[in-house]
Design an enzyme around this catalytic site. Structure first.
Site, short mmCIF file in Angstrom:
data_model
loop_
_atom_site.label_atom_id
_atom_site.label_comp_id
_atom_site.label_asym_id
_atom_site.label_seq_id
_atom_site.Cartn_x
_atom_site.Cartn_y
_atom_site.Cartn_z
CB SER A 8 31.83 49.91 43.79
OG SER A 8 32.32 48.69 43.26
CG ASP A 55 23.19 42.67 40.01
OD1 ASP A 55 23.82 42.38 38.97
OD2 ASP A 55 23.15 41.95 41.01
CB SER A 133 36.44 44.85 25.22
OG SER A 133 36.78 43.55 24.85
CE1 TYR A 147 36.96 39.69 32.18
CE2 TYR A 147 39.03 39.22 31.08
CZ TYR A 147 38.14 40.12 31.62
OH TYR A 147 38.42 41.47 31.57
CE LYS A 151 35.58 42.05 29.71
NZ LYS A 151 34.80 43.25 30.02
N1 LIG Z 1 41.86 45.33 35.66
C1 LIG Z 1 42.27 44.77 34.54
O1 LIG Z 1 43.43 44.31 34.45
C2 LIG Z 1 41.36 44.72 33.34
C3 LIG Z 1 41.93 44.35 32.14
C4 LIG Z 1 41.13 44.28 31.03
C5 LIG Z 1 39.79 44.60 31.11
N2 LIG Z 1 39.24 44.95 32.29
C6 LIG Z 1 37.79 45.26 32.31
O2 LIG Z 1 37.58 46.53 32.90
C7 LIG Z 1 36.31 46.58 33.53
C8 LIG Z 1 36.47 47.10 34.93
O3 LIG Z 1 37.33 46.25 35.63
P1 LIG Z 1 38.19 46.72 36.88
O4 LIG Z 1 39.58 46.38 36.61
O5 LIG Z 1 37.88 48.11 37.25
O6 LIG Z 1 37.64 45.65 37.94
P2 LIG Z 1 37.07 45.84 39.41
O7 LIG Z 1 37.93 46.78 40.20
O8 LIG Z 1 36.85 44.47 39.93
O9 LIG Z 1 35.65 46.56 39.18
C9 LIG Z 1 34.59 45.90 38.61
C10 LIG Z 1 33.34 46.69 38.88
O10 LIG Z 1 32.23 45.99 38.32
C11 LIG Z 1 31.22 45.91 39.31
N3 LIG Z 1 30.36 44.75 39.14
C12 LIG Z 1 30.64 43.45 39.21
N4 LIG Z 1 29.54 42.71 39.02
C13 LIG Z 1 28.53 43.59 38.84
C14 LIG Z 1 27.15 43.46 38.59
N5 LIG Z 1 26.55 42.26 38.50
N6 LIG Z 1 26.41 44.57 38.45
C15 LIG Z 1 26.96 45.80 38.55
N7 LIG Z 1 28.26 46.00 38.80
C16 LIG Z 1 29.04 44.90 38.93
C17 LIG Z 1 31.95 45.84 40.63
O11 LIG Z 1 31.04 46.24 41.63
P3 LIG Z 1 30.93 45.54 43.08
O12 LIG Z 1 31.79 46.35 43.97
O13 LIG Z 1 29.50 45.66 43.42
O14 LIG Z 1 31.40 44.11 42.93
C18 LIG Z 1 33.05 46.86 40.36
O15 LIG Z 1 32.60 48.16 40.59
C19 LIG Z 1 35.74 45.15 33.47
O16 LIG Z 1 34.81 45.04 32.42
C20 LIG Z 1 36.98 44.31 33.18
O17 LIG Z 1 36.65 43.12 32.50
C21 LIG Z 1 40.00 45.04 33.42
#
Ligand SMILES: NC(=O)c1ccc[n+]([C@@H]2O[C@H](COP(=O)([O-])OP(=O)(O)OC[C@H]3O[C@@H](n4cnc5c(N)ncnc54)[C@H](OP(=O)(O)O)[C@@H]3O)[C@@H](O)[C@H]2O)c1
Length: 324
Positions: A8, A55, A133, A147, A151
């Site tokens: 999303s 979910d 990760s 968090y 990870k």
């Molecule tokens: N952004 C960063 O700086 C960063 C850095 C390192 C790693 N990561 C990792 O990258 C991945 C994606 O992160 P992002 O940056 O794209 O974050 P994001 O924009 O917050 O997206 C997270 C996604 O996970 C979904 N989600 C949360 N809880 C859920 C659940 N219980 N079941 C199904 N979907 C769920 C959210 O859906 P909803 O809309 O329904 O909440 C959203 O689509 C994560 O694993 C994060 O730990 C991100």
């Protein structure tokens, strides 16, 4: 058939954008019920693109999606565990309930999806598991204890799985983004206690109030974007034997080498020194005794040892003179 979780927003949405363009892929893009309409509007369904409710923190939801994919397309060939949440809370201010949700979403959910998909991959003799990760899975930061724990757990399990799945032709990779220029820090969650403290007063207020702008600033100035991470995921999908660990941004590479090259004894003091305004952390709530900072402690103990050694030599000379 490729299954991607958390489509999303952010990285998951960018992965969806790339994958639906490739006509040879069949993809299932998933989102929680409340985000499903948004994802369906962005990714029109077709005979090779499906959008499903998932979910990852709920066991019946995980099972329902895998069963449906099994019925329609004979199982998952490539699983991209991307969905994740992040709590901003010191370890002390996390509640059991929040801790549970953090682990269920970032660790137990992805692991269960692997468990459900793996038998089919084994039977076909091929498959890929791509776990998104984080640098937080190699270095932990204050206010992100849970968090990081989720990870680190994902990294540990994926490493073991790499060996276990290899004989069956199933490949495991960990994508490790560092700071990503995105809005994800606005979606960060707070435990009941950290929600109060980060806006007000308390032993950890200074930690939140300096870490929040620090992290926001690093994310705003990051080179990596959800699109660059998504391109990397696509490369992994297209590579025959991708490696297990894949640092996904410049800072991720930097921290990887820092951790390997820097002596362990010096790493934490060095990183503590780099964090913002640590001298003010704790403030009037801190009752620790004044401590000498470690370089002076090392120098003092070196001088202490030297003077002890000289004293020993003098004693020995005196003893010899007494004897003669
Ligand atoms: N952004 C960063 O700086 C960063 C850095 C390192 C790693 N990561 C990792 O990258 C991945 C994606 O992160 P992002 O940056 O794209 O974050 P994001 O924009 O917050 O997206 C997270 C996604 O996970 C979904 N989600 C949360 N809880 C859920 C659940 N219980 N079941 C199904 N979907 C769920 C959210 O859906 P909803 O809309 O329904 O909440 C959203 O689509 C994560 O694993 C994060 O730990 C991100």
């Amino acid at each position: 058939m490729i299954l991607v979780t958390g489509c999303s927003s952010g990285i998951g949405e960018a992965i969806g954008d790339l994958l639906i363009k490739r006509k040879s892929y069949r993809v299932v893009l998933t989102a929680r019920e409340q985000s499903l309409a948004k994802v369906k509007a962005r990714f029109p369904e077709s005979d090779r693109v499906r959008v499903m409710a998932l979910d990852v923190a709920k066991s019946d939801s995980r099972k329902a999606v895998i069963d449906e994919i099994q019925k329609s397309w004979g199982g998952v060939d490539i699983l991209v565990n991307n969905a994740g949440i992040s709590y901003r809370s010191t370890l002390e201010e996390m509640s059991d309930e929040d801790e549970h949700l953090q682990m269920e979403t970032n660790y137990h959910g992805p692991i269960d999806l692997i468990r459900l998909s793996l038998p089919g991959m084994r039977r076909k003799g091929r498959g890929k598991i791509i776990n998104v990760s984080s640098v937080s899975g190699m270095l932990a930061m204050p206010t992100m204890a849970s968090y990081s724990a989720s990870k680190y757990a994902l990294e540990g399990a994926s490493e073991a799985l790499w060996y276990e799945a290899r004989p069956f032709g199933v490949n495991v990779s960990l994508i490790q983004p560092g700071f990503v220029k995105s809005h994800s820090f606005e979606r960060v969650r707070f435990s009941t206690q950290s929600q109060k403290t980060h806006l007000g007063v308390g032993p950890y207020a200074g930690v939140y109030q300096t870490m929040e702008p620090f992290v926001a600033n690093l994310m705003n100035h990051a080179w990596a974007t959800p699109q660059s991470i998504a391109r990397l995921v696509q490369d992994v999908i297209r590579t025959q034997n991708p490696p297990l660990w894949i640092p996904a941004s410049f800072d991720a590479e930097f921290f990887y080498y820092l951790r390997r090259i820097f002596p362990r004894r010096l790493l934490q003091p060095f990183l503590y020194f780099c964090l913002p305004k640590t001298a003010a952390w704790g403030g009037k709530y801190s009752h620790r005794r004044a401590q000498m900072i470690w370089p002076f402690r090392v120098i003092r103990s070196w001088f202490q040892k030297r003077s002890d050694a000289i004293q020993d030599q003098c004693d020995e000379i005196e003893n010899q003179q007494d004897k003669s």
